[in-house]
Design a protein around this motif. Sequence first.
Motif, PDB file in Angstrom:
ATOM      1  N   ARG A  51      24.856  -4.685  74.254  1.00  0.00           N
ATOM      2  CA  ARG A  51      23.672  -5.041  75.024  1.00  0.00           C
ATOM      3  C   ARG A  51      22.499  -5.198  74.077  1.00  0.00           C
ATOM      4  N   ARG A  52      21.448  -5.860  74.541  1.00  0.00           N
ATOM      5  CA  ARG A  52      20.229  -6.018  73.740  1.00  0.00           C
ATOM      6  C   ARG A  52      19.726  -4.633  73.335  1.00  0.00           C
ATOM      7  N   GLY A  53      19.423  -4.476  72.037  1.00  0.00           N
ATOM      8  CA  GLY A  53      18.930  -3.202  71.521  1.00  0.00           C
ATOM      9  C   GLY A  53      20.006  -2.302  70.943  1.00  0.00           C
ATOM     10  N   ASP A  54      21.286  -2.612  71.189  1.00  0.00           N
ATOM     11  CA  ASP A  54      22.365  -1.795  70.628  1.00  0.00           C
ATOM     12  C   ASP A  54      22.375  -1.900  69.109  1.00  0.00           C
ATOM     13  N   LYS A  55      22.695  -0.792  68.463  1.00  0.00           N
ATOM     14  CA  LYS A  55      22.796  -0.775  67.013  1.00  0.00           C
ATOM     15  C   LYS A  55      24.137  -1.359  66.578  1.00  0.00           C
ATOM     16  N   VAL A  56      24.094  -2.161  65.523  1.00  0.00           N
ATOM     17  CA  VAL A  56      25.287  -2.653  64.855  1.00  0.00           C
ATOM     18  C   VAL A  56      25.091  -2.361  63.369  1.00  0.00           C
ATOM     19  N   MET A  57      26.159  -2.469  62.593  1.00  0.00           N
ATOM     20  CA  MET A  57      26.021  -2.189  61.176  1.00  0.00           C
ATOM     21  C   MET A  57      24.971  -3.112  60.561  1.00  0.00           C
ATOM     22  N   ASN A  58      23.981  -2.544  59.902  1.00  0.00           N
ATOM     23  CA  ASN A  58      22.886  -3.260  59.242  1.00  0.00           C
ATOM     24  C   ASN A  58      21.922  -3.949  60.198  1.00  0.00           C
ATOM     25  N   GLY A  59      21.885  -3.546  61.475  1.00  0.00           N
ATOM     26  CA  GLY A  59      20.930  -4.187  62.362  1.00  0.00           C
ATOM     27  C   GLY A  59      21.058  -3.787  63.814  1.00  0.00           C
ATOM     28  N   THR A  60      20.563  -4.701  64.675  1.00  0.00           N
ATOM     29  CA  THR A  60      20.589  -4.474  66.120  1.00  0.00           C
ATOM     30  C   THR A  60      20.885  -5.788  66.848  1.00  0.00           C
ATOM     31  N   VAL A  61      21.338  -5.644  68.095  1.00  0.00           N
ATOM     32  CA  VAL A  61      21.524  -6.810  68.951  1.00  0.00           C
ATOM     33  C   VAL A  61      20.132  -7.232  69.422  1.00  0.00           C
ATOM     34  N   GLU A  62      19.714  -8.417  69.034  1.00  0.00           N
ATOM     35  CA  GLU A  62      18.379  -8.927  69.350  1.00  0.00           C
ATOM     36  C   GLU A  62      18.327  -9.538  70.741  1.00  0.00           C
ATOM     37  N   GLY A  63      19.432 -10.178  71.164  1.00  0.00           N
ATOM     38  CA  GLY A  63      19.438 -10.809  72.474  1.00  0.00           C
ATOM     39  C   GLY A  63      20.785 -11.433  72.777  1.00  0.00           C
ATOM     40  N   LEU A  64      20.894 -11.926  73.999  1.00  0.00           N
ATOM     41  CA  LEU A  64      22.118 -12.589  74.448  1.00  0.00           C
ATOM     42  C   LEU A  64      21.774 -13.970  74.976  1.00  0.00           C
ATOM     43  N   LYS A  65      22.672 -14.911  74.707  1.00  0.00           N
ATOM     44  CA  LYS A  65      22.612 -16.236  75.325  1.00  0.00           C
ATOM     45  C   LYS A  65      23.874 -16.346  76.168  1.00  0.00           C
ATOM     46  N   ARG A  66      23.959 -17.354  76.963  1.00  0.00           N
ATOM     47  CA  ARG A  66      25.147 -17.489  77.811  1.00  0.00           C
ATOM     48  C   ARG A  66      26.421 -17.754  77.005  1.00  0.00           C
ATOM     49  N   ASP A  67      26.262 -18.181  75.745  1.00  0.00           N
ATOM     50  CA  ASP A  67      27.447 -18.476  74.940  1.00  0.00           C
ATOM     51  C   ASP A  67      27.419 -17.828  73.552  1.00  0.00           C
ATOM     52  N   LEU A  73      19.957  -8.760  61.468  1.00  0.00           N
ATOM     53  CA  LEU A  73      20.513  -7.995  60.364  1.00  0.00           C
ATOM     54  C   LEU A  73      19.470  -7.821  59.276  1.00  0.00           C
ATOM     55  N   VAL A  74      19.464  -6.653  58.650  1.00  0.00           N
ATOM     56  CA  VAL A  74      18.599  -6.384  57.511  1.00  0.00           C
ATOM     57  C   VAL A  74      19.506  -6.006  56.347  1.00  0.00           C
ATOM     58  N   VAL A  75      19.571  -6.899  55.357  1.00  0.00           N
ATOM     59  CA  VAL A  75      20.423  -6.674  54.185  1.00  0.00           C
ATOM     60  C   VAL A  75      19.574  -6.876  52.942  1.00  0.00           C
ATOM     61  N   ASP A  76      19.575  -5.896  52.050  1.00  0.00           N
ATOM     62  CA  ASP A  76      18.784  -5.945  50.815  1.00  0.00           C
ATOM     63  C   ASP A  76      17.321  -6.270  51.095  1.00  0.00           C
ATOM     64  N   GLY A  77      16.771  -5.713  52.174  1.00  0.00           N
ATOM     65  CA  GLY A  77      15.370  -5.921  52.506  1.00  0.00           C
ATOM     66  C   GLY A  77      15.059  -7.247  53.173  1.00  0.00           C
ATOM     67  N   MET A  78      16.047  -8.093  53.349  1.00  0.00           N
ATOM     68  CA  MET A  78      15.858  -9.396  53.988  1.00  0.00           C
ATOM     69  C   MET A  78      16.343  -9.323  55.439  1.00  0.00           C
ATOM     70  N   THR A  79      15.519  -9.829  56.365  1.00  0.00           N
ATOM     71  CA  THR A  79      15.884  -9.859  57.774  1.00  0.00           C
ATOM     72  C   THR A  79      16.392 -11.248  58.127  1.00  0.00           C
ATOM     73  N   GLU A  80      17.493 -11.266  58.867  1.00  0.00           N
ATOM     74  CA  GLU A  80      18.099 -12.545  59.241  1.00  0.00           C
ATOM     75  C   GLU A  80      18.609 -12.457  60.666  1.00  0.00           C
ATOM     76  N   LEU A  81      18.354 -13.493  61.462  1.00  0.00           N
ATOM     77  CA  LEU A  81      18.933 -13.591  62.803  1.00  0.00           C
ATOM     78  C   LEU A  81      20.236 -14.363  62.696  1.00  0.00           C
ATOM     79  N   VAL A  82      21.295 -13.766  63.217  1.00  0.00           N
ATOM     80  CA  VAL A  82      22.622 -14.380  63.169  1.00  0.00           C
ATOM     81  C   VAL A  82      23.112 -14.561  64.591  1.00  0.00           C
ATOM     82  N   GLU A  83      23.605 -15.744  64.893  1.00  0.00           N
ATOM     83  CA  GLU A  83      24.143 -16.041  66.211  1.00  0.00           C
ATOM     84  C   GLU A  83      25.665 -16.004  66.125  1.00  0.00           C
ATOM     85  N   ILE A  84      26.285 -15.149  66.943  1.00  0.00           N
ATOM     86  CA  ILE A  84      27.738 -15.045  66.972  1.00  0.00           C
ATOM     87  C   ILE A  84      28.212 -15.674  68.275  1.00  0.00           C
ATOM     88  N   PRO A  85      28.862 -16.839  68.201  1.00  0.00           N
ATOM     89  CA  PRO A  85      29.260 -17.537  69.415  1.00  0.00           C
ATOM     90  C   PRO A  85      30.472 -16.893  70.086  1.00  0.00           C
TER      91      PRO A  85
END
Length: 91
Positions: A51-67, A73-85
């Motif tokens: 769910r939104r807000g759940d912790k995952v390794m190196n980050g959190t679930v930012e949101g959900l889309k229908r697909d 994710l925060v890796v080596d001080g860099m923040t990145e949004l990753v979409e997992i389809p």
Amino acid sequence: MALTDGAFVAMDEGGNAPPDVGGIKIVGIVWGAQDKFALAEDPRGESIVLRRGDKVMNGTVEGLKRDAVIVKLVVDGMTELVEIPVTRKGE
């Protein structure tokens, strides 16, 4: 106390470690009036609910889309949004 005393403890000992999104498959998104969540499987085939807000390794679930699930994710001080389809049948 010597470093060799005691047993090795794996990262997911007791099932308390957050899931590693690098190996999960999103098998479905449940989009209800009161709740939204993703159904996922880890590499061992274990089911996970995200769910939104759940912790995952190196980050959190930012949101959900229908697909897809969006993970921050925060890796080596860099923040990145990753979409997992959602994984389509046969993939």
